[in-house]
Design a protein around this motif. Structure first.
Motif, PDB file in Angstrom:
ATOM      1  N   ASP A  51       0.809  -1.212   0.000  1.00 59.76           N
ATOM      2  CA  ASP A  51       0.000   0.000   0.000  1.00 59.76           C
ATOM      3  C   ASP A  51       0.846   1.267   0.000  1.00 59.76           C
ATOM      4  N   SER A  55      -0.465   2.941  -3.462  1.00 60.13           N
ATOM      5  CA  SER A  55      -1.750   3.569  -3.140  1.00 60.13           C
ATOM      6  C   SER A  55      -2.124   4.707  -4.080  1.00 60.13           C
ATOM      7  N   GLU A  56      -1.186   5.552  -4.424  1.00 65.56           N
ATOM      8  CA  GLU A  56      -1.532   6.690  -5.289  1.00 65.56           C
ATOM      9  C   GLU A  56      -2.002   6.215  -6.662  1.00 65.56           C
ATOM     10  N   GLU A  59      -5.467   4.574  -6.244  1.00 68.27           N
ATOM     11  CA  GLU A  59      -6.523   5.563  -6.023  1.00 68.27           C
ATOM     12  C   GLU A  59      -6.911   6.250  -7.334  1.00 68.27           C
ATOM     13  N   LYS A  64     -10.046   1.695  -3.390  1.00 61.14           N
ATOM     14  CA  LYS A  64      -9.878   2.155  -2.012  1.00 61.14           C
ATOM     15  C   LYS A  64      -8.620   1.480  -1.459  1.00 61.14           C
ATOM     16  N   THR A  65      -7.791   2.251  -0.779  1.00 63.36           N
ATOM     17  CA  THR A  65      -6.531   1.716  -0.265  1.00 63.36           C
ATOM     18  C   THR A  65      -6.481   1.835   1.248  1.00 63.36           C
ATOM     19  N   SER A  67      -4.127   3.209   2.963  1.00 63.49           N
ATOM     20  CA  SER A  67      -3.712   4.553   3.370  1.00 63.49           C
ATOM     21  C   SER A  67      -4.882   5.528   3.299  1.00 63.49           C
ATOM     22  N   MET A  68      -5.747   5.378   2.320  1.00 60.92           N
ATOM     23  CA  MET A  68      -6.930   6.229   2.217  1.00 60.92           C
ATOM     24  C   MET A  68      -7.834   6.024   3.441  1.00 60.92           C
ATOM     25  N   CYS A  69      -8.032   4.774   3.821  1.00 63.72           N
ATOM     26  CA  CYS A  69      -8.857   4.474   4.992  1.00 63.72           C
ATOM     27  C   CYS A  69      -8.210   5.016   6.262  1.00 63.72           C
ATOM     28  N   LYS A  72      -8.530   8.816   6.488  1.00 59.25           N
ATOM     29  CA  LYS A  72      -9.900   9.215   6.837  1.00 59.25           C
ATOM     30  C   LYS A  72     -10.199   8.900   8.302  1.00 59.25           C
ATOM     31  N   ARG A  78      -1.302  11.941   4.014  1.00 61.04           N
ATOM     32  CA  ARG A  78      -0.728  10.718   3.425  1.00 61.04           C
ATOM     33  C   ARG A  78       0.646  10.433   4.031  1.00 61.04           C
TER      34      ARG A  78
END
Length: 154
Positions: A51, A55-56, A59, A64-65, A67-69, A72, A78
């Protein structure tokens, strides 16, 4: 994280590796299939290594990754999420190293060593970039050094 560790397919990869090992008996396959701290740490490293570097791109493709979760859930940037992931990888590697130093898992040491070597491969593949998806970035040079320009032994 509970779901994410399974999406990295680390146990599947290790099961495939065990198929080719003479030392892998029925206990080794039960060990891979049943949860324990050693394998959970292995899965955490697999998921987070992946990830951090993918991740970038994922995304951008609408995935959904982790790192995004994490960003949030904890309301962080990031960069802070990646720092937290690297800390989690460090903690997981300590569990893996302890498992190798004090094997109490009931499987041959060759099986434990294969798991550790797979972890080392992940470290190499994902340390700085996505060497798995984009092998021309890091693997291409390594393969050339090993196979085309080997170090003379004499």
């Amino acid at each position: 994280m509970e779901t994410g560790v399974y999406t990295a397919a680390a146990r599947l990869a290790m099961t495939q590796i065990l198929i080719g090992m003479e030392e892998a008996d029925q206990n080794a396959f039960h060990w891979i299939l049943n949860s324990n701290n050693f394998l959970k740490a292995f899965q955490i490293c697999s998921r987070l290594y992946n990830d951090i570097v993918t991740s970038e791109d994922e995304e951008k493709r609408g995935f959904k990754t982790a790192s995004m979760c994490y960003m949030k859930q904890y309301n962080v940037s990031r960069k802070e999420a990646i720092e937290a992931f690297r800390a989690k990888i460090g903690d997981a590697r300590k569990v893996i190293n302890e498992g190798c130093m004090r094997p109490t898992m009931g499987v041959p040491m060759q099986v434990v060593r294969a798991t550790l070597n797979y972890q080392r491969l992940l470290d190499f593949a994902y340390r700085d970039n996505d060497g798995y998806t984009k092998p021309n970035i890091s693997f291409q040079q390594l393969i050339a050094k090993v196979l085309i320009q080997p170090i003379p032994l004499d």
